[in-house]
Design a protein around this motif. Structure first.
Motif, PDB file in Angstrom:
ATOM      1  N   UNK A  75      42.748 122.076  53.846  1.00 48.48           N
ATOM      2  CA  UNK A  75      41.526 121.482  54.393  1.00 48.48           C
ATOM      3  C   UNK A  75      40.813 122.409  55.355  1.00 48.48           C
ATOM      4  N   UNK A  76      41.577 123.079  56.219  1.00 50.15           N
ATOM      5  CA  UNK A  76      40.981 124.009  57.176  1.00 50.15           C
ATOM      6  C   UNK A  76      40.408 125.238  56.459  1.00 50.15           C
ATOM      7  N   UNK A  77      41.116 125.719  55.452  1.00 52.55           N
ATOM      8  CA  UNK A  77      40.589 126.841  54.651  1.00 52.55           C
ATOM      9  C   UNK A  77      39.268 126.444  53.991  1.00 52.55           C
ATOM     10  N   UNK A  78      39.235 125.245  53.413  1.00 46.15           N
ATOM     11  CA  UNK A  78      38.013 124.766  52.761  1.00 46.15           C
ATOM     12  C   UNK A  78      36.867 124.685  53.763  1.00 46.15           C
ATOM     13  N   UNK A  79      37.156 124.145  54.931  1.00 50.13           N
ATOM     14  CA  UNK A  79      36.125 124.004  55.966  1.00 50.13           C
ATOM     15  C   UNK A  79      35.580 125.356  56.397  1.00 50.13           C
ATOM     16  N   UNK A  80      36.467 126.291  56.668  1.00 54.60           N
ATOM     17  CA  UNK A  80      36.032 127.611  57.136  1.00 54.60           C
ATOM     18  C   UNK A  80      35.281 128.403  56.081  1.00 54.60           C
ATOM     19  N   UNK A  81      35.595 128.161  54.821  1.00 53.23           N
ATOM     20  CA  UNK A  81      34.915 128.885  53.739  1.00 53.23           C
ATOM     21  C   UNK A  81      33.716 128.117  53.186  1.00 53.23           C
ATOM     22  N   UNK A  82      33.490 126.910  53.692  1.00 52.41           N
ATOM     23  CA  UNK A  82      32.325 126.136  53.276  1.00 52.41           C
ATOM     24  C   UNK A  82      32.399 125.612  51.859  1.00 52.41           C
ATOM     25  N   UNK A  83      33.605 125.251  51.416  1.00 53.29           N
ATOM     26  CA  UNK A  83      33.770 124.669  50.088  1.00 53.29           C
ATOM     27  C   UNK A  83      34.431 123.298  50.229  1.00 53.29           C
ATOM     28  N   UNK A  84      34.430 122.549  49.160  1.00 57.90           N
ATOM     29  CA  UNK A  84      35.045 121.228  49.181  1.00 57.90           C
ATOM     30  C   UNK A  84      36.550 121.351  49.001  1.00 57.90           C
ATOM     31  N   UNK A  85      37.281 120.376  49.554  1.00 64.48           N
ATOM     32  CA  UNK A  85      38.752 120.397  49.515  1.00 64.48           C
ATOM     33  C   UNK A  85      39.317 120.516  48.094  1.00 64.48           C
ATOM     34  N   UNK A  86      38.791 119.770  47.099  1.00 66.31           N
ATOM     35  CA  UNK A  86      39.342 119.924  45.745  1.00 66.31           C
ATOM     36  C   UNK A  86      39.170 121.341  45.180  1.00 66.31           C
ATOM     37  N   UNK A  87      38.056 121.978  45.522  1.00 62.76           N
ATOM     38  CA  UNK A  87      37.827 123.355  45.090  1.00 62.76           C
ATOM     39  C   UNK A  87      38.880 124.266  45.700  1.00 62.76           C
ATOM     40  N   UNK A  88      39.163 124.068  47.001  1.00 56.39           N
ATOM     41  CA  UNK A  88      40.166 124.895  47.676  1.00 56.39           C
ATOM     42  C   UNK A  88      41.552 124.641  47.096  1.00 56.39           C
ATOM     43  N   UNK A  89      41.857 123.401  46.779  1.00 53.22           N
ATOM     44  CA  UNK A  89      43.170 123.082  46.207  1.00 53.22           C
ATOM     45  C   UNK A  89      43.357 123.821  44.883  1.00 53.22           C
ATOM     46  N   UNK A  90      42.315 123.833  44.047  1.00 55.73           N
ATOM     47  CA  UNK A  90      42.398 124.567  42.768  1.00 55.73           C
ATOM     48  C   UNK A  90      42.538 126.071  43.007  1.00 55.73           C
ATOM     49  N   UNK A  91      41.775 126.589  43.973  1.00 59.99           N
ATOM     50  CA  UNK A  91      41.838 128.021  44.289  1.00 59.99           C
ATOM     51  C   UNK A  91      43.232 128.400  44.756  1.00 59.99           C
ATOM     52  N   UNK A  92      43.797 127.602  45.645  1.00 58.70           N
ATOM     53  CA  UNK A  92      45.145 127.879  46.158  1.00 58.70           C
ATOM     54  C   UNK A  92      46.161 127.826  45.020  1.00 58.70           C
ATOM     55  N   UNK A  93      46.031 126.842  44.146  1.00 54.14           N
ATOM     56  CA  UNK A  93      46.941 126.745  42.997  1.00 54.14           C
ATOM     57  C   UNK A  93      46.887 127.971  42.114  1.00 54.14           C
ATOM     58  N   UNK A  94      45.686 128.437  41.874  1.00 53.22           N
ATOM     59  CA  UNK A  94      45.510 129.628  41.039  1.00 53.22           C
ATOM     60  C   UNK A  94      46.096 130.860  41.736  1.00 53.22           C
TER      61      UNK A  94
END
Length: 183
Positions: A75-94
């Motif tokens: 959530x904090x990564x998503x916030x700092x990068x200006x993306x939505x949490x689901x997008x960050x979750x997919x990015x982290x998974x990849x």
């Protein structure tokens, strides 16, 4: 004689580049289009440069944030990068599948997951930095140091203005013929 020929060729080349820039501006027609196109071009070149490291577009931001501060929540990564949490979750998974990051439970709160760089992820930090420097050199070629500073300040103002407040509705179209008549 050879120096004069080289000087004339440089001037001719500069005039052609100026004409090409003016043609692009005429085609784009407005600031938004020009900024968007420059951003897309920048991102395209950055993606090509980062692909050599095995990273995809947007992943470099995750690596750089985690290099500066390990153990951030998705959530904090998503916030700092200006993306939505689901997008960050997919990015982290990849990125986890690629071996760049790993997820671990928080010591303080077992319900919370934090993201950390792996050795492979840490090894990409220097490559990201090199790619970003090469990108910056290419993007600012032909600009003086002063022009680059002015550009950075102007872009910061534009971004601040855009983040300040979203209009509730679209404004009425401006009749540009009235503005031209005033000149």
């Amino acid at each position: 004689m050879a120096k004069k020929d080289k000087s004339e060729k440089k001037k001719k080349s500069a005039k052609l580049k100026d004409a090409e820039r003016e043609a692009r501006l005429e085609i784009s027609g407005d600031l938004g289009t020009a900024i968007t196109q420059a951003s897309r071009s920048l991102r395209t070149v950055q993606t090509r440069l980062l692909t050599r490291s095995g990273l995809y577009s947007g992943q470099e931001g995750v690596v750089l944030l985690l290099a500066a501060e390990e153990g951030l929540t998705p959530g904090l990564l998503a916030q700092r990068l200006g993306v939505k949490a689901p997008t960050m979750t997919r990015t982290i998974g990849r990125m986890e599948a690629q071996g760049f990051v790993e997820r671990r439970g928080s010591d303080a709160d077992g319900r919370q997951t934090k993201v950390y760089l792996t050795e492979t992820g840490r090894a990409t930090v220097d490559r990201i930095s090199s790619a970003n420097k090469a990108l910056e050199r290419q993007a600012t070629q032909g600009l003086s140091g002063k022009e680059i500073k002015v550009l950075m300040k102007l872009l910061a103002v534009v971004e601040d203005n855009l983040h300040a407040q979203m209009p509730a509705e679209l404004p009425e179209p401006i009749d540009e013929s009235e503005d031209l008549a005033a000149e």
